[in-house]
Write a protein that holds these residues in place. Structure first.
Motif, PDB file in Angstrom:
ATOM      1  N   ASP B  68      78.391  92.454 -85.349  1.00 30.85           N
ATOM      2  CA  ASP B  68      79.712  92.709 -85.936  1.00 30.85           C
ATOM      3  C   ASP B  68      80.536  93.708 -85.111  1.00 30.85           C
ATOM      4  O   ASP B  68      81.765  93.614 -85.083  1.00 30.85           O
ATOM      5  CB  ASP B  68      79.558  93.215 -87.374  1.00 30.85           C
ATOM      6  CG  ASP B  68      80.888  93.292 -88.103  1.00 30.85           C
ATOM      7  OD1 ASP B  68      81.497  92.230 -88.319  1.00 30.85           O
ATOM      8  OD2 ASP B  68      81.337  94.408 -88.420  1.00 30.85           O
ATOM      9  N   ARG B  71      82.140  91.570 -82.492  1.00 29.84           N
ATOM     10  CA  ARG B  71      83.032  90.590 -83.119  1.00 29.84           C
ATOM     11  C   ARG B  71      84.277  91.275 -83.675  1.00 29.84           C
ATOM     12  O   ARG B  71      85.399  90.779 -83.507  1.00 29.84           O
ATOM     13  CB  ARG B  71      82.278  89.857 -84.238  1.00 29.84           C
ATOM     14  CG  ARG B  71      83.047  88.711 -84.862  1.00 29.84           C
ATOM     15  CD  ARG B  71      82.207  87.982 -85.913  1.00 29.84           C
ATOM     16  NE  ARG B  71      81.845  88.862 -87.012  1.00 29.84           N
ATOM     17  CZ  ARG B  71      80.980  88.545 -87.969  1.00 29.84           C
ATOM     18  NH1 ARG B  71      80.386  87.372 -87.964  1.00 29.84           N
ATOM     19  NH2 ARG B  71      80.709  89.403 -88.936  1.00 29.84           N
ATOM     20  N   SER B  72      84.090  92.436 -84.319  1.00 33.19           N
ATOM     21  CA  SER B  72      85.240  93.172 -84.863  1.00 33.19           C
ATOM     22  C   SER B  72      86.145  93.676 -83.740  1.00 33.19           C
ATOM     23  O   SER B  72      87.365  93.762 -83.911  1.00 33.19           O
ATOM     24  CB  SER B  72      84.764  94.345 -85.728  1.00 33.19           C
ATOM     25  OG  SER B  72      84.200  93.860 -86.939  1.00 33.19           O
ATOM     26  N   ARG B  74      86.553  92.106 -80.804  1.00 27.98           N
ATOM     27  CA  ARG B  74      87.311  90.929 -80.351  1.00 27.98           C
ATOM     28  C   ARG B  74      88.435  90.624 -81.335  1.00 27.98           C
ATOM     29  O   ARG B  74      89.556  90.290 -80.939  1.00 27.98           O
ATOM     30  CB  ARG B  74      86.383  89.712 -80.223  1.00 27.98           C
ATOM     31  CG  ARG B  74      85.443  89.783 -79.035  1.00 27.98           C
ATOM     32  CD  ARG B  74      84.749  88.428 -78.783  1.00 27.98           C
ATOM     33  NE  ARG B  74      83.884  88.003 -79.880  1.00 27.98           N
ATOM     34  CZ  ARG B  74      82.596  88.334 -80.003  1.00 27.98           C
ATOM     35  NH1 ARG B  74      82.012  89.108 -79.100  1.00 27.98           N
ATOM     36  NH2 ARG B  74      81.888  87.895 -81.027  1.00 27.98           N
TER      37      ARG B  74
END
Lengths: 203, 203
Positions: B68, B71-72, B74
């Protein structure tokens, strides 16, 4: 449009953040041609295995989240008044959920979940109280004595235990928890990321 | 426009979520005529008092957040490559922060914070390594020997300890943590709520 896999949505009947998410996940999924598969669980079962504690177990964090629950609900446009008592034991509501799921199908089970979550968080109905839960069963069109028969039945106790074990095996350590095309998202605050994933795929 | 109070922004140099937030908070504040007051702290000091643990202390949660974090980043458009080692001890970078803050002012201190956060999370520079940190000091226009003199100086050690105590007294139990007009927000994922508060007041 190809038939896309359902969104797996894990919740506990006593989680305010899961309640808030339960109010937006269906519409968000439907806008992208998805359905939602609801999974009732006891978060406490996951906590026992993972050694994680509820945010309300820490005084400083408790003070913050008790305010944030209602603020996050207002932000999402969801009615929420923190109930008393909180948190509560929710195994009875969860056993009825799995019985409905297995006997009448997942859509009927999801309706029961929404009925109970709204009752607890918007109306203050104590789901851990057998009489109150029988009242909710009646409102839902179930026979209250049959409903009680479900949550005292070893078969449905075992079904909920299996659901907890399955959630833990899927990596669920908090709720709301979503699994979409293999991507896991934890928290009501992952809404925008879920929306992006459904719109344009993994990012 | 009336002069509005600065946004208090608490961070730890080893927190990926605080790093992500550090990349958007200044622009978000400036759009609403606000400034940001940065507060370097050691999250470990808060954890000791509150008994809270890092998410990476729990295997299941660790697996989730390690994915995460990136991903967060990005999702926010922030460059982040999880560094090795992680997490790290960051008291030296934090002591230089408070020295710059007290001697040259908060803007210069915030620049040092961004320089170090980007070095660790985008370039993999290990802030806990004295030689690497001296290299960052040189890049920043500081004399590396003087920088080392700061982080070994009891005065700046005490200053950081006071900053940690002050953060805990303000209720900070995790980072990033924001206090805006008395409202507390925890997490990179509270960005939209902070934006709403700055736009139209408490909700």
């Amino acid at each position: 449009m190809n038939a896309a896999a359902p969104i797996a949505f894990y919740f506990d009947f006593s989680s305010p953040y899961a309640y808030i998410a339960s109010e937006w996940i269906e519409a968000l999924a439907a806008r992208r041609g998805r359905t939602v598969r609801w999974h009732a669980m006891l978060l406490g079962a996951s906590f026992q295995v993972t050694d994680i504690k509820s945010p309300v177990a820490y005084p400083l964090k408790r003070e913050y989240v008790m305010h944030d629950f209602e603020r996050s609900a207002r932000f999402a446009g969801v009615p929420l008044k923190m109930p008393e008592p909180f948190p509560i034991a929710t195994q009875n509501a969860a056993r009825v959920f799995w019985s409905l799921n297995d006997v009448e199908g997942p859509v009927r089970a999801a309706c029961w979940a929404r009925h109970c979550l709204r009752a607890y968080f918007a109306r203050g109905v104590n789901l851990s109280d057998a009489l109150a839960l029988k009242g909710l069963a009646t409102e839902f069109g179930l026979d209250p004595t049959q409903a009680e028969g479900i949550w005292t039945n070893p078969e449905w106790k075992a079904r909920l235990k299996a659901a907890n074990d399955s959630a833990i095996a899927c990596g669920v350590f908090g709720v709301p928890f979503f699994i979409i095309d293999g991507e896991a998202f934890w928290g009501n605050d992952r809404r925008a990321q879920i929306e992006r994933l459904l719109e344009s795929g993994p990012f």
